[in-house]
Structure formats: C-alpha cells, structure tokens
Design a protein around this motif. Structure first.
Motif, short mmCIF file in Angstrom:
data_model
loop_
_atom_site.label_atom_id
_atom_site.label_comp_id
_atom_site.label_asym_id
_atom_site.label_seq_id
_atom_site.Cartn_x
_atom_site.Cartn_y
_atom_site.Cartn_z
N VAL A 219 0.87 -1.17 0.00
CA VAL A 219 0.00 0.00 0.00
C VAL A 219 0.91 1.22 0.00
O VAL A 219 2.13 1.08 0.04
N SER A 220 0.35 2.40 -0.03
CA SER A 220 1.18 3.61 -0.09
C SER A 220 2.12 3.75 1.09
O SER A 220 3.26 4.18 0.94
N ALA A 221 1.67 3.37 2.29
CA ALA A 221 2.45 3.61 3.51
C ALA A 221 3.47 2.52 3.83
O ALA A 221 4.38 2.74 4.63
N GLN A 222 3.34 1.35 3.22
CA GLN A 222 4.20 0.24 3.61
C GLN A 222 4.03 -0.93 2.64
O GLN A 222 3.00 -1.09 2.02
N ALA A 223 5.07 -1.77 2.55
CA ALA A 223 4.99 -3.03 1.80
C ALA A 223 5.54 -4.14 2.69
O ALA A 223 6.42 -3.90 3.51
N GLN A 224 4.99 -5.34 2.54
CA GLN A 224 5.43 -6.49 3.33
C GLN A 224 5.60 -7.70 2.42
O GLN A 224 4.84 -7.88 1.47
N VAL A 225 6.58 -8.54 2.75
CA VAL A 225 6.76 -9.83 2.10
C VAL A 225 6.87 -10.85 3.22
O VAL A 225 7.75 -10.75 4.08
N ILE A 226 5.95 -11.84 3.23
CA ILE A 226 5.86 -12.81 4.32
C ILE A 226 6.01 -14.21 3.72
O ILE A 226 5.26 -14.58 2.82
N CYS A 227 6.95 -14.99 4.24
CA CYS A 227 7.15 -16.36 3.77
C CYS A 227 6.10 -17.26 4.40
O CYS A 227 5.94 -17.29 5.63
#
Length: 128
Positions: A28-36
């Motif tokens: 999203v605009s405020a943050q990105a996440q990558v989760i295994c």
C-alpha cells in the motif's frame, strides 16, 4: 493496512529459510510487506519515493535473486485497475503501473521472524 493496492502471492525460494514457498506480498502507499508462508519471516519496506516518469527497474540486484512478476492493482495516479510490474529485492521493493508508469519505490526497513529458529532446549534452570 486498510488501503488495498497489491495483495498477492509469488511462489519462489525464501531469502530466509531457502524453501520454495508462497511469498505473500502486500503493498500500500504507507508500507509493503513480504511474508514467507513456510517460515513466517517477514520483511517490512517503507516508502522512499513515488514518481510518474520512472523508467526501468529502480531495484538494484543485490545478494539474492531479484523477484519480478506482475499483479493487478488500482493505481492511485491514473485510477485504472490493471497490471503492475513488481520487482522485489532483499533491500528494495518497486511497483510500477503498466498504464501510466506511476512508480512506488520502497526501501527495506526491518525483518522479523515469526518462528524461533532455535529448536534446542535451554540448559539454564527454569525461571521462578
């Protein structure tokens, strides 16, 4: 993350555990996440800049392979829901609208592990 931009999965080798597993990608605009999905390792990226004239990939190749793929998302610049190019490295994360080239560039902020990697018992006496 109440805004919905890119929520997808990409099956590839995890940077942390090395297993071939789904990597859950949320941006999203405020943050990105990558989760295994295998080990729970989570990398959080924060925005660095947004640009409408970016050409090429803003994510340099690092120690690990660069993950590149496409997924649909609603562009906050042109408003079109359509393909966005994603490039995810170990230290950067880039999304680019295929319609107007509006680019979000995120940099790595922190990583945490959801599961304890130490399986051995502790040799200290139990806490009182």
């Amino acid at each position: 993350m109440s805004e919905r931009f890119i929520f997808t999965r990409n099956r590839t080798r995890c940077y942390h555990c090395g297993e071939e597993a789904d990597q859950i990608v949320k941006a999203v605009s405020a943050q990105a996440q990558v989760i295994c999905s295998a080990c729970g390792a989570t990398r959080i990226f924060i925005p660095r800049f947004e640009n409408t004239g970016a050409v090429g990939t803003c994510t340099p190749i690092g120690r690990y392979d660069l993950w590149t793929f496409e997924d649909d998302g609603r562009c906050k610049n042109c408003g079109v829901t359509g393909p966005h190019a994603l490039a995810i490295g170990c230290n950067q994360f880039t999304t680019r609208c295929r319609n107007c080239n509006y680019t979000h560039f995120y940099r790595f902020n922190l990583e945490y592990m959801a599961r304890c990697p130490i399986d051995e018992e502790v040799s200290a006496p139990p806490a009182p």
